[in-house]
Motif scaffolding. Structure first.
Motif, PDB file in Angstrom:
ATOM      1  N   GLU A 127      53.378 -21.209  13.954  1.00 53.73           N
ATOM      2  CA  GLU A 127      53.012 -20.076  14.799  1.00 53.73           C
ATOM      3  C   GLU A 127      51.529 -19.749  14.703  1.00 53.73           C
ATOM      4  OE1 GLU A 127      55.455 -16.750  13.893  1.00 53.73           O
ATOM      5  OE2 GLU A 127      57.307 -17.693  14.592  1.00 53.73           O
ATOM      6  N   ASN A 128      50.900 -20.110  13.587  1.00 58.76           N
ATOM      7  CA  ASN A 128      49.475 -19.867  13.399  1.00 58.76           C
ATOM      8  C   ASN A 128      48.760 -21.176  13.068  1.00 58.76           C
ATOM      9  OD1 ASN A 128      49.588 -16.901  13.597  1.00 58.76           O
ATOM     10  ND2 ASN A 128      50.753 -17.056  11.703  1.00 58.76           N
ATOM     11  N   PRO A 129      48.681 -22.088  14.027  1.00 60.83           N
ATOM     12  CA  PRO A 129      48.099 -23.411  13.740  1.00 60.83           C
ATOM     13  C   PRO A 129      46.589 -23.365  13.566  1.00 60.83           C
ATOM     14  CG  PRO A 129      48.531 -23.199  16.075  1.00 60.83           C
ATOM     15  CD  PRO A 129      49.077 -21.954  15.439  1.00 60.83           C
ATOM     16  N   ALA A 130      46.089 -24.211  12.686  1.00 63.39           N
ATOM     17  CA  ALA A 130      44.645 -24.359  12.508  1.00 63.39           C
ATOM     18  C   ALA A 130      44.088 -25.151  13.691  1.00 63.39           C
ATOM     19  CB  ALA A 130      44.353 -25.090  11.197  1.00 63.39           C
ATOM     20  N   SER A 165      34.609  -9.579  12.953  1.00 61.41           N
ATOM     21  CA  SER A 165      33.403  -9.372  12.140  1.00 61.41           C
ATOM     22  C   SER A 165      33.134 -10.509  11.165  1.00 61.41           C
ATOM     23  CB  SER A 165      33.530  -8.064  11.341  1.00 61.41           C
ATOM     24  OG  SER A 165      34.651  -8.115  10.466  1.00 61.41           O
ATOM     25  N   GLU A 166      34.112 -11.377  10.943  1.00 62.77           N
ATOM     26  CA  GLU A 166      33.921 -12.460   9.972  1.00 62.77           C
ATOM     27  C   GLU A 166      34.898 -13.593  10.237  1.00 62.77           C
ATOM     28  OE1 GLU A 166      34.725 -13.158   5.202  1.00 62.77           O
ATOM     29  OE2 GLU A 166      33.839 -11.258   5.841  1.00 62.77           O
ATOM     30  N   ILE A 167      34.402 -14.822  10.054  1.00 61.92           N
ATOM     31  CA  ILE A 167      35.255 -16.005  10.170  1.00 61.92           C
ATOM     32  C   ILE A 167      34.968 -16.912   8.980  1.00 61.92           C
ATOM     33  CG2 ILE A 167      35.797 -18.075  11.500  1.00 61.92           C
ATOM     34  CD1 ILE A 167      35.113 -16.524  14.006  1.00 61.92           C
ATOM     35  N   ARG A 168      35.999 -17.218   8.240  1.00 69.01           N
ATOM     36  CA  ARG A 168      35.862 -18.110   7.077  1.00 69.01           C
ATOM     37  C   ARG A 168      36.622 -19.395   7.365  1.00 69.01           C
ATOM     38  NH1 ARG A 168      38.344 -19.645   2.323  1.00 69.01           N
ATOM     39  NH2 ARG A 168      36.942 -19.980   0.562  1.00 69.01           N
ATOM     40  N   VAL A 169      35.970 -20.528   7.134  1.00 71.73           N
ATOM     41  CA  VAL A 169      36.548 -21.838   7.451  1.00 71.73           C
ATOM     42  C   VAL A 169      36.671 -22.688   6.192  1.00 71.73           C
ATOM     43  CG1 VAL A 169      36.200 -23.993   8.721  1.00 71.73           C
ATOM     44  CG2 VAL A 169      35.667 -21.810   9.804  1.00 71.73           C
ATOM     45  N   VAL A 170      37.825 -23.337   6.040  1.00 71.06           N
ATOM     46  CA  VAL A 170      38.029 -24.309   4.965  1.00 71.06           C
ATOM     47  C   VAL A 170      37.892 -25.695   5.582  1.00 71.06           C
ATOM     48  CG1 VAL A 170      39.633 -25.238   3.271  1.00 71.06           C
ATOM     49  CG2 VAL A 170      39.547 -22.776   3.685  1.00 71.06           C
ATOM     50  N   LEU A 171      36.966 -26.476   5.057  1.00 67.41           N
ATOM     51  CA  LEU A 171      36.682 -27.791   5.626  1.00 67.41           C
ATOM     52  C   LEU A 171      37.799 -28.796   5.364  1.00 67.41           C
ATOM     53  CD1 LEU A 171      32.905 -28.145   4.772  1.00 67.41           C
ATOM     54  CD2 LEU A 171      33.893 -28.358   7.045  1.00 67.41           C
ATOM     55  N   ILE A 189      45.964 -21.259   9.769  1.00 70.63           N
ATOM     56  CA  ILE A 189      45.934 -22.255   8.690  1.00 70.63           C
ATOM     57  C   ILE A 189      47.061 -23.279   8.779  1.00 70.63           C
ATOM     58  CG2 ILE A 189      44.769 -20.674   7.107  1.00 70.63           C
ATOM     59  CD1 ILE A 189      47.475 -20.099   5.841  1.00 70.63           C
ATOM     60  N   GLY A 190      47.950 -23.153   9.750  1.00 62.89           N
ATOM     61  CA  GLY A 190      49.080 -24.084   9.850  1.00 62.89           C
ATOM     62  C   GLY A 190      48.634 -25.487  10.208  1.00 62.89           C
ATOM     63  N   LEU A 191      49.178 -26.476   9.505  1.00 65.62           N
ATOM     64  CA  LEU A 191      48.834 -27.878   9.779  1.00 65.62           C
ATOM     65  C   LEU A 191      49.894 -28.583  10.607  1.00 65.62           C
ATOM     66  CD1 LEU A 191      47.395 -28.905   6.283  1.00 65.62           C
ATOM     67  CD2 LEU A 191      46.162 -28.116   8.319  1.00 65.62           C
ATOM     68  N   ASP A 192      50.950 -27.873  10.950  1.00 62.85           N
ATOM     69  CA  ASP A 192      52.016 -28.426  11.787  1.00 62.85           C
ATOM     70  C   ASP A 192      51.853 -27.860  13.198  1.00 62.85           C
ATOM     71  OD1 ASP A 192      54.449 -29.044  13.078  1.00 62.85           O
ATOM     72  OD2 ASP A 192      55.458 -29.215  11.136  1.00 62.85           O
TER      73      ASP A 192
END
Length: 235
Positions: A148-151, A63-69, A141-144
């Motif tokens: 387990e939850n990579p962006a 229902s919603e997706i929020r993105v950090v640039l 949000i993972g940057l590596d």
């Protein structure tokens, strides 16, 4: 152990070894949100970026997706492209949000945005929070790469020759420019002052003084003559 049992045992070991090899070969977990663009190039302008957020719930829809640039892209430089019917796009301080009525369970959320200009970088990571109708939130949000939850990450090609960031000074910007006259540079004599305008509407102050003085002189002379005539008559 008879011959049949030995064969079955070997097949079990072989299956287990094959499964282990597949898991090892898989490497880091793949992102569950895909991002792509037909013009993924540093400093490219008006670039459309498509996102495909995979649904991982069997009971509720996204229902919603929020993105950090990522660094180098301002929220004001992002506009909405296409998305699920009825969903709305809003700009946040650090990115954007797209949301609307929850999709059907198991349906991916696919949408796109248009970026005014991509930064001069090799890749862009878009941190993302994916919320479902039941309140569940997946945090990509993972940057590596091993996270387990990579962006989702968009790889960029090198900038084209001569490409520059929007707003950079042009080569001719250093040349001297003749200043444009402003209101303060206009001579004050070109426009009469308030006092000048009043004097132009009638006689000047000096003329009025001369008239008053003349009247006083004439009045004085008449008074003297009247007194003298009175004296003569009295005699």
């Amino acid at each position: 152990m008879n011959h049949k049992h030995r064969i079955a045992h070997r097949l079990t070991l072989l299956t287990a070894a094959t499964g282990t090899a597949v898991l090892l070969a898989a490497g880091p977990a793949a992102a569950h949100v895909e991002v792509e663009s037909a013009n993924a190039q540093a400093l490219a302008q008006n670039v459309e970026i498509a996102f495909d957020a995979e649904s991982e719930s069997d009971t509720a829809g996204i229902s919603e997706i929020r993105v950090v640039l990522p660094e180098g892209i301002a929220p004001a430089d992002v506009s909405y492209g296409e998305g699920p019917k009825g969903w709305e796009f809003t700009v946040n301080d650090d990115g954007w949000t797209v949301k609307g009525a929850a999709l059907k369970a198991g349906v991916n959320a696919e949408y796109s945005v248009v970026v005014k200009q991509l930064p001069d970088a090799k890749e862009l990571a878009f941190k993302m929070l994916q919320t479902y109708g039941d309140g569940r939130t997946d945090r990509w949000i993972g940057l590596d790469e091993s996270d387990e939850n990579p962006a989702p990450v968009l790889k960029l090609k090198a900038a084209a020759a001569g490409a520059t960031p929007i707003g950079s000074p042009s080569p001719s910007a250093s040349e001297p420019v003749t200043p444009t006259p402003t209101a303060t540079a206009t001579p004050s004599a070109s426009k009469p002052s308030v006092s000048d305008e009043k004097e132009e509407d009638g006689l000047s102050a000096g003329v009025w003084v001369a008239i008053v003085a003349g009247v006083l002189v004439v009045a004085g002379a008449v008074t003297i003559l009247v007194r003298r005539r009175g004296d003569v008559t009295g005699e």
